[in-house]
Design a protein around this motif. Sequence first.
Motif, PDB file in Angstrom:
ATOM      1  N   THR A  36       1.352  -1.748   0.079  1.00  0.00           N
ATOM      2  CA  THR A  36       0.137  -0.141  -0.245  1.00  0.00           C
ATOM      3  C   THR A  36       0.776   1.231  -0.003  1.00  0.00           C
ATOM      4  O   THR A  36       2.171   1.066   0.049  1.00  0.00           O
ATOM      5  CB  THR A  36      -1.282  -0.154   1.335  1.00  0.00           C
ATOM      6  OG1 THR A  36      -0.063   0.065   2.760  1.00  0.00           O
ATOM      7  CG2 THR A  36      -2.355  -1.180   0.929  1.00  0.00           C
ATOM      8  N   GLU A  37      -0.002   2.550   0.311  1.00  0.00           N
ATOM      9  CA  GLU A  37       0.948   3.686  -0.233  1.00  0.00           C
ATOM     10  C   GLU A  37       0.208   4.364   0.123  1.00  0.00           C
ATOM     11  O   GLU A  37      -0.646   4.649   1.223  1.00  0.00           O
ATOM     12  CB  GLU A  37       1.029   4.465  -1.734  1.00  0.00           C
ATOM     13  CG  GLU A  37      -0.269   4.310  -2.054  1.00  0.00           C
ATOM     14  CD  GLU A  37      -0.592   5.105  -3.780  1.00  0.00           C
ATOM     15  OE1 GLU A  37       0.710   5.728  -3.404  1.00  0.00           O
ATOM     16  OE2 GLU A  37      -1.404   5.279  -4.345  1.00  0.00           O
ATOM     17  N   LEU A  38       1.362   5.741   1.621  1.00  0.00           N
ATOM     18  CA  LEU A  38       0.861   6.254   2.577  1.00  0.00           C
ATOM     19  C   LEU A  38       0.973   7.827   1.317  1.00  0.00           C
ATOM     20  O   LEU A  38       1.459   8.234   0.487  1.00  0.00           O
ATOM     21  CB  LEU A  38       1.549   7.149   3.629  1.00  0.00           C
ATOM     22  CG  LEU A  38       1.509   5.819   4.603  1.00  0.00           C
ATOM     23  CD1 LEU A  38       2.411   6.469   5.706  1.00  0.00           C
ATOM     24  CD2 LEU A  38      -0.327   6.357   4.780  1.00  0.00           C
ATOM     25  N   ARG A  46      -2.962  11.991   6.573  1.00  0.00           N
ATOM     26  CA  ARG A  46      -2.002  10.738   5.843  1.00  0.00           C
ATOM     27  C   ARG A  46      -2.779   9.775   5.696  1.00  0.00           C
ATOM     28  O   ARG A  46      -2.693   9.287   7.177  1.00  0.00           O
ATOM     29  CB  ARG A  46      -0.471  10.668   5.837  1.00  0.00           C
ATOM     30  CG  ARG A  46       0.325  11.723   5.390  1.00  0.00           C
ATOM     31  CD  ARG A  46       1.940  11.482   5.778  1.00  0.00           C
ATOM     32  NE  ARG A  46       2.205  10.525   6.997  1.00  0.00           N
ATOM     33  CZ  ARG A  46       3.334  10.166   7.018  1.00  0.00           C
ATOM     34  NH1 ARG A  46       3.586   9.651   6.698  1.00  0.00           N
ATOM     35  NH2 ARG A  46       3.156   9.246   8.542  1.00  0.00           N
ATOM     36  N   GLU A  48      -3.685   5.546   4.480  1.00  0.00           N
ATOM     37  CA  GLU A  48      -2.796   4.344   3.867  1.00  0.00           C
ATOM     38  C   GLU A  48      -3.736   4.311   2.857  1.00  0.00           C
ATOM     39  O   GLU A  48      -5.143   4.230   2.836  1.00  0.00           O
ATOM     40  CB  GLU A  48      -2.793   3.333   4.728  1.00  0.00           C
ATOM     41  CG  GLU A  48      -2.376   2.138   4.004  1.00  0.00           C
ATOM     42  CD  GLU A  48      -1.878   1.004   4.947  1.00  0.00           C
ATOM     43  OE1 GLU A  48      -1.627   0.008   4.688  1.00  0.00           O
ATOM     44  OE2 GLU A  48      -2.524   0.798   6.280  1.00  0.00           O
ATOM     45  N   ARG A  49      -3.489   3.477   1.558  1.00  0.00           N
ATOM     46  CA  ARG A  49      -4.293   3.516   0.467  1.00  0.00           C
ATOM     47  C   ARG A  49      -3.249   1.812  -0.760  1.00  0.00           C
ATOM     48  O   ARG A  49      -2.936   2.153  -0.730  1.00  0.00           O
ATOM     49  CB  ARG A  49      -4.531   5.322  -0.585  1.00  0.00           C
ATOM     50  CG  ARG A  49      -4.958   4.910  -2.481  1.00  0.00           C
ATOM     51  CD  ARG A  49      -5.534   6.517  -2.561  1.00  0.00           C
ATOM     52  NE  ARG A  49      -3.898   6.138  -3.321  1.00  0.00           N
ATOM     53  CZ  ARG A  49      -3.851   7.311  -4.433  1.00  0.00           C
ATOM     54  NH1 ARG A  49      -5.022   8.087  -4.095  1.00  0.00           N
ATOM     55  NH2 ARG A  49      -2.718   7.672  -4.932  1.00  0.00           N
ATOM     56  N   GLN A  87      -7.572   3.532   4.648  1.00  0.00           N
ATOM     57  CA  GLN A  87      -7.617   3.580   6.100  1.00  0.00           C
ATOM     58  C   GLN A  87      -8.001   4.377   6.802  1.00  0.00           C
ATOM     59  O   GLN A  87      -7.229   5.306   6.459  1.00  0.00           O
ATOM     60  CB  GLN A  87      -6.112   2.570   7.119  1.00  0.00           C
ATOM     61  CG  GLN A  87      -5.801   1.763   6.076  1.00  0.00           C
ATOM     62  CD  GLN A  87      -5.835   0.226   6.736  1.00  0.00           C
ATOM     63  OE1 GLN A  87      -7.213  -0.261   6.908  1.00  0.00           O
ATOM     64  NE2 GLN A  87      -5.147  -1.104   6.648  1.00  0.00           N
ATOM     65  N   GLY A  92      -4.638   1.108  10.492  1.00  0.00           N
ATOM     66  CA  GLY A  92      -3.781   0.128   9.599  1.00  0.00           C
ATOM     67  C   GLY A  92      -2.210   1.529   9.760  1.00  0.00           C
ATOM     68  O   GLY A  92      -2.044   1.933  10.706  1.00  0.00           O
ATOM     69  N   ARG A  93      -1.343   2.301   8.388  1.00  0.00           N
ATOM     70  CA  ARG A  93      -0.021   3.022   8.561  1.00  0.00           C
ATOM     71  C   ARG A  93      -1.177   4.631   8.354  1.00  0.00           C
ATOM     72  O   ARG A  93      -0.409   5.494   8.413  1.00  0.00           O
ATOM     73  CB  ARG A  93       0.179   2.253   7.709  1.00  0.00           C
ATOM     74  CG  ARG A  93       1.288   0.954   7.646  1.00  0.00           C
ATOM     75  CD  ARG A  93       2.395   0.973   6.767  1.00  0.00           C
ATOM     76  NE  ARG A  93       2.133   1.401   5.079  1.00  0.00           N
ATOM     77  CZ  ARG A  93       2.684   1.950   4.589  1.00  0.00           C
ATOM     78  NH1 ARG A  93       3.233   2.843   4.841  1.00  0.00           N
ATOM     79  NH2 ARG A  93       1.892   1.970   2.670  1.00  0.00           N
ATOM     80  N   SER A  94      -2.298   4.715   8.318  1.00  0.00           N
ATOM     81  CA  SER A  94      -2.713   5.666   8.763  1.00  0.00           C
ATOM     82  C   SER A  94      -2.462   6.961   9.936  1.00  0.00           C
ATOM     83  O   SER A  94      -2.057   6.310  10.924  1.00  0.00           O
ATOM     84  CB  SER A  94      -3.666   6.519   7.568  1.00  0.00           C
ATOM     85  OG  SER A  94      -4.715   5.117   6.617  1.00  0.00           O
ATOM     86  N   ASP A 213      -0.492  -3.017  13.729  1.00  0.00           N
ATOM     87  CA  ASP A 213      -1.025  -1.513  13.641  1.00  0.00           C
ATOM     88  C   ASP A 213      -1.837  -0.915  14.570  1.00  0.00           C
ATOM     89  O   ASP A 213      -1.597   0.241  14.767  1.00  0.00           O
ATOM     90  CB  ASP A 213      -1.491  -1.381  12.023  1.00  0.00           C
ATOM     91  CG  ASP A 213      -0.555  -1.804  11.218  1.00  0.00           C
ATOM     92  OD1 ASP A 213       0.602  -1.848  11.115  1.00  0.00           O
ATOM     93  OD2 ASP A 213      -0.871  -2.634  10.531  1.00  0.00           O
TER      94      ASP A 213
END
Length: 295
Positions: A36-38, A46, A48-49, A87, A92-94, A213
């Motif tokens: 995934t990407e931020l 930001r 996560e997508r 997210q 998650g990483r968001s 996470d």
Amino acid sequence: MRGFRWPPPPDGGPRTWGPGPGAPRTGRPALPEPDTELVATPHGVRLERLVTGAGDPVTVFAHGLGNGIATTRPFGSGVTGRKVFFQFRGHGRSDAPPGTWSYADLARDVRAIADLSGATRAFGASLGAGALCRLLSQSPERFERLVFFLPAVLDRPRGEVARQRLTALLDAVESGDASAVAEAVSVELPAAIRNTPAGWAYLRQRLDQLLRDGLAPGLASLPEQVALPDAAVLSAVAAPALVIACAGDDLHPVEVAEQLAAALPQATLHVYDRPNILWTERADLRERISGFLNG
């Protein structure tokens, strides 16, 4: 049928007696998690997508509380065009900005991802359905087609059972105790699925994500909030909508889905006659969602 227990057996399968398969059954998720990407958003959070598929139209998928991209991806398996999963803040990483969050904040997350990807269709599950409703109350013309899966809240707070279960999940994740998290997540599984390879696979995937996470403290107040001050504002939404509910689900009462379908001028309501439809009606559910969005 014995009760749920954690950790699972070494081979990932239930304890059985008599002749049967002798090979190890790991019960691991069939697919690894994709990269995934931020992405930066206009409101400074930001997110996560994950983008899959190709071409138009573009559909954005908004998940439920404590869930995320992995649990939302199956809903898009038959949907044409690009599919954008993300997210919410605190998942998650968001990012997890400080302070108390509201459905207005979640609506900003949905809007940002939709705008950045040029999405014209939207899917919202549970918490995501509430966030989508809040966005539509501000921009009723934003999407051309809408799916609301198991809406949980509109203009009245969630019931006590729902608040207790969601609070238990947040507390378990904060503790970092795998066994406590497994107990909290296990209620998402039908009794017949627990202590089976499929059940262990689901639990492992959910635990891997939640323990890696975490869930941000800012999510704790959401079960007590409403998505809208008044559901009547949704009367301005002209887009065709599909609202999906199931009987016997304490977290997602049928009454909420009925109220939502009544508030949306172009809504179709479908109610399954039993809960746990992700396990019992998966094929029909995917076909129903993709058929509506692709139409």
